[in-house]
Write a protein that holds these residues in place. Sequence first.
Motif, PDB file in Angstrom:
ATOM      1  N   GLY A 120      20.649   2.673  13.313  1.00  0.00           N
ATOM      2  CA  GLY A 120      19.470   3.487  13.024  1.00  0.00           C
ATOM      3  C   GLY A 120      18.685   3.129  11.774  1.00  0.00           C
ATOM      4  O   GLY A 120      17.686   3.789  11.478  1.00  0.00           O
ATOM      5  N   ALA A 121      19.105   2.117  11.019  1.00  0.00           N
ATOM      6  CA  ALA A 121      18.329   1.712   9.844  1.00  0.00           C
ATOM      7  C   ALA A 121      16.980   1.152  10.295  1.00  0.00           C
ATOM      8  O   ALA A 121      16.860   0.586  11.385  1.00  0.00           O
ATOM      9  CB  ALA A 121      19.081   0.638   9.044  1.00  0.00           C
ATOM     10  N   ALA A 122      15.969   1.329   9.452  1.00  0.00           N
ATOM     11  CA  ALA A 122      14.646   0.778   9.760  1.00  0.00           C
ATOM     12  C   ALA A 122      14.707  -0.743   9.707  1.00  0.00           C
ATOM     13  O   ALA A 122      15.292  -1.318   8.786  1.00  0.00           O
ATOM     14  CB  ALA A 122      13.621   1.295   8.756  1.00  0.00           C
ATOM     15  N   LEU A 123      14.121  -1.374  10.697  1.00  0.00           N
ATOM     16  CA  LEU A 123      14.087  -2.833  10.768  1.00  0.00           C
ATOM     17  C   LEU A 123      12.978  -3.347   9.848  1.00  0.00           C
ATOM     18  O   LEU A 123      11.859  -2.844   9.875  1.00  0.00           O
ATOM     19  CB  LEU A 123      13.825  -3.265  12.210  1.00  0.00           C
ATOM     20  CG  LEU A 123      13.907  -4.769  12.468  1.00  0.00           C
ATOM     21  CD1 LEU A 123      14.528  -5.021  13.817  1.00  0.00           C
ATOM     22  CD2 LEU A 123      12.535  -5.393  12.407  1.00  0.00           C
ATOM     23  N   VAL A 124      13.308  -4.332   9.030  1.00  0.00           N
ATOM     24  CA  VAL A 124      12.346  -4.903   8.086  1.00  0.00           C
ATOM     25  C   VAL A 124      12.119  -6.364   8.430  1.00  0.00           C
ATOM     26  O   VAL A 124      13.052  -7.157   8.453  1.00  0.00           O
ATOM     27  CB  VAL A 124      12.869  -4.792   6.631  1.00  0.00           C
ATOM     28  CG1 VAL A 124      11.969  -5.537   5.672  1.00  0.00           C
ATOM     29  CG2 VAL A 124      13.003  -3.340   6.222  1.00  0.00           C
ATOM     30  N   ARG A 125      10.843  -6.694   8.700  1.00  0.00           N
ATOM     31  CA  ARG A 125      10.459  -8.087   8.948  1.00  0.00           C
ATOM     32  C   ARG A 125       9.768  -8.684   7.734  1.00  0.00           C
ATOM     33  O   ARG A 125       9.578  -9.880   7.657  1.00  0.00           O
ATOM     34  CB  ARG A 125       9.533  -8.170  10.156  1.00  0.00           C
ATOM     35  CG  ARG A 125      10.204  -7.742  11.449  1.00  0.00           C
ATOM     36  CD  ARG A 125       9.202  -7.474  12.507  1.00  0.00           C
ATOM     37  NE  ARG A 125       8.367  -6.368  12.028  1.00  0.00           N
ATOM     38  CZ  ARG A 125       7.401  -5.804  12.720  1.00  0.00           C
ATOM     39  NH1 ARG A 125       7.114  -6.238  13.914  1.00  0.00           N
ATOM     40  NH2 ARG A 125       6.716  -4.801  12.231  1.00  0.00           N
ATOM     41  N   GLY A 126       9.375  -7.824   6.804  1.00  0.00           N
ATOM     42  CA  GLY A 126       8.692  -8.284   5.603  1.00  0.00           C
ATOM     43  C   GLY A 126       8.317  -7.090   4.743  1.00  0.00           C
ATOM     44  O   GLY A 126       8.588  -5.932   5.097  1.00  0.00           O
ATOM     45  N   ALA A 127       7.671  -7.375   3.620  1.00  0.00           N
ATOM     46  CA  ALA A 127       7.307  -6.330   2.661  1.00  0.00           C
ATOM     47  C   ALA A 127       6.425  -5.260   3.287  1.00  0.00           C
ATOM     48  O   ALA A 127       6.524  -4.078   2.937  1.00  0.00           O
ATOM     49  CB  ALA A 127       6.618  -6.955   1.459  1.00  0.00           C
ATOM     50  N   VAL A 128       5.585  -5.645   4.221  1.00  0.00           N
ATOM     51  CA  VAL A 128       4.683  -4.685   4.859  1.00  0.00           C
ATOM     52  C   VAL A 128       5.473  -3.569   5.546  1.00  0.00           C
ATOM     53  O   VAL A 128       5.081  -2.399   5.497  1.00  0.00           O
ATOM     54  CB  VAL A 128       3.741  -5.403   5.854  1.00  0.00           C
ATOM     55  CG1 VAL A 128       2.954  -4.415   6.681  1.00  0.00           C
ATOM     56  CG2 VAL A 128       2.814  -6.339   5.102  1.00  0.00           C
ATOM     57  N   ASP A 129       6.604  -3.906   6.166  1.00  0.00           N
ATOM     58  CA  ASP A 129       7.423  -2.888   6.829  1.00  0.00           C
ATOM     59  C   ASP A 129       7.973  -1.878   5.819  1.00  0.00           C
ATOM     60  O   ASP A 129       8.032  -0.681   6.098  1.00  0.00           O
ATOM     61  CB  ASP A 129       8.574  -3.525   7.599  1.00  0.00           C
ATOM     62  CG  ASP A 129       8.113  -4.284   8.825  1.00  0.00           C
ATOM     63  OD1 ASP A 129       7.015  -3.996   9.345  1.00  0.00           O
ATOM     64  OD2 ASP A 129       8.861  -5.178   9.274  1.00  0.00           O
ATOM     65  N   VAL A 130       8.380  -2.355   4.656  1.00  0.00           N
ATOM     66  CA  VAL A 130       8.901  -1.455   3.614  1.00  0.00           C
ATOM     67  C   VAL A 130       7.780  -0.555   3.121  1.00  0.00           C
ATOM     68  O   VAL A 130       7.940   0.662   3.018  1.00  0.00           O
ATOM     69  CB  VAL A 130       9.523  -2.255   2.451  1.00  0.00           C
ATOM     70  CG1 VAL A 130       9.957  -1.327   1.322  1.00  0.00           C
ATOM     71  CG2 VAL A 130      10.710  -3.080   2.944  1.00  0.00           C
ATOM     72  N   LEU A 131       6.632  -1.133   2.821  1.00  0.00           N
ATOM     73  CA  LEU A 131       5.504  -0.341   2.334  1.00  0.00           C
ATOM     74  C   LEU A 131       5.043   0.670   3.383  1.00  0.00           C
ATOM     75  O   LEU A 131       4.702   1.810   3.042  1.00  0.00           O
ATOM     76  CB  LEU A 131       4.354  -1.265   1.928  1.00  0.00           C
ATOM     77  CG  LEU A 131       4.666  -2.193   0.751  1.00  0.00           C
ATOM     78  CD1 LEU A 131       3.530  -3.186   0.545  1.00  0.00           C
ATOM     79  CD2 LEU A 131       4.956  -1.413  -0.515  1.00  0.00           C
ATOM     80  N   ALA A 132       5.050   0.284   4.645  1.00  0.00           N
ATOM     81  CA  ALA A 132       4.643   1.192   5.717  1.00  0.00           C
ATOM     82  C   ALA A 132       5.585   2.389   5.796  1.00  0.00           C
ATOM     83  O   ALA A 132       5.145   3.521   6.032  1.00  0.00           O
ATOM     84  CB  ALA A 132       4.602   0.454   7.054  1.00  0.00           C
ATOM     85  N   GLN A 133       6.866   2.166   5.592  1.00  0.00           N
ATOM     86  CA  GLN A 133       7.849   3.252   5.618  1.00  0.00           C
ATOM     87  C   GLN A 133       7.496   4.304   4.575  1.00  0.00           C
ATOM     88  O   GLN A 133       7.512   5.500   4.846  1.00  0.00           O
ATOM     89  CB  GLN A 133       9.250   2.690   5.360  1.00  0.00           C
ATOM     90  CG  GLN A 133      10.349   3.707   5.334  1.00  0.00           C
ATOM     91  CD  GLN A 133      10.940   3.989   6.694  1.00  0.00           C
ATOM     92  OE1 GLN A 133      10.601   3.358   7.683  1.00  0.00           O
ATOM     93  NE2 GLN A 133      11.819   4.956   6.753  1.00  0.00           N
ATOM     94  N   PHE A 134       7.132   3.856   3.377  1.00  0.00           N
ATOM     95  CA  PHE A 134       6.795   4.796   2.313  1.00  0.00           C
ATOM     96  C   PHE A 134       5.434   5.429   2.532  1.00  0.00           C
ATOM     97  O   PHE A 134       5.220   6.586   2.199  1.00  0.00           O
ATOM     98  CB  PHE A 134       6.889   4.128   0.946  1.00  0.00           C
ATOM     99  CG  PHE A 134       8.302   3.778   0.598  1.00  0.00           C
ATOM    100  CD1 PHE A 134       9.277   4.751   0.522  1.00  0.00           C
ATOM    101  CD2 PHE A 134       8.669   2.473   0.383  1.00  0.00           C
ATOM    102  CE1 PHE A 134      10.585   4.438   0.236  1.00  0.00           C
ATOM    103  CE2 PHE A 134       9.977   2.145   0.091  1.00  0.00           C
ATOM    104  CZ  PHE A 134      10.940   3.131   0.022  1.00  0.00           C
ATOM    105  N   ALA A 135       4.507   4.698   3.112  1.00  0.00           N
ATOM    106  CA  ALA A 135       3.188   5.261   3.423  1.00  0.00           C
ATOM    107  C   ALA A 135       3.339   6.391   4.440  1.00  0.00           C
ATOM    108  O   ALA A 135       2.703   7.440   4.311  1.00  0.00           O
ATOM    109  CB  ALA A 135       2.256   4.178   3.942  1.00  0.00           C
ATOM    110  N   ASP A 136       4.189   6.190   5.456  1.00  0.00           N
ATOM    111  CA  ASP A 136       4.434   7.235   6.450  1.00  0.00           C
ATOM    112  C   ASP A 136       5.032   8.478   5.800  1.00  0.00           C
ATOM    113  O   ASP A 136       4.626   9.598   6.084  1.00  0.00           O
ATOM    114  CB  ASP A 136       5.383   6.741   7.542  1.00  0.00           C
ATOM    115  CG  ASP A 136       4.747   5.715   8.470  1.00  0.00           C
ATOM    116  OD1 ASP A 136       3.498   5.587   8.455  1.00  0.00           O
ATOM    117  OD2 ASP A 136       5.498   5.044   9.204  1.00  0.00           O
TER     118      ASP A 136
END
Length: 170
Positions: free
Chosen positions: A131-147
């Motif tokens: 269930g961890a969020a899949l990260v393909r790059g920095a954008v995925d991490v930033l998107a998680q926090f934006a959400d």
Amino acid sequence: VVPDCVAAAAPASPPPRSGRWRGGRTAGVLGTGIDLVYPPENLALYRRIEEQGAILSEFPIGRRADKQSFAMRNRIVAGLALAVVVVEGEEGSGSLISAEHALDLGRDVMAVPGAVTNPLAAVPNQLIRDGAALVRGAVDVLAQFADQEAQARDLARQHRLGRDRGRIDE
């Protein structure tokens, strides 16, 4: 991912040299006493963080590195962070311990997937499966926090609207 800084967990090898810091602040969390640099090859990195950030350790002066001290260090890194991003880890490695600490502390856990034949991808792949969020790059991490930020703003707005109507929303 630490608010307004990077948590450095004494990498086994120094990070690539970019020739300059990117303007953030760095906290180095040690698995040794604050007077010891481990591995010794990280002395230049240690000095750089010492000058421009903070070196943290919960261990007494002279405490040498061992498996237990790094597991304890990972707890502090997870506590400082908004999220833990696991890039690699073999089964039974400290990467899984870091993720478990993060979950215990209510932090997000994210992971970078790897080839199923790569032993260093075992922990990230397991975390993604669990269930961890899949990260393909920095954008995925930033998107998680934006959400999360958008959700928090929506909740605050709903609370204000409810209060303005004379009732308190939970």
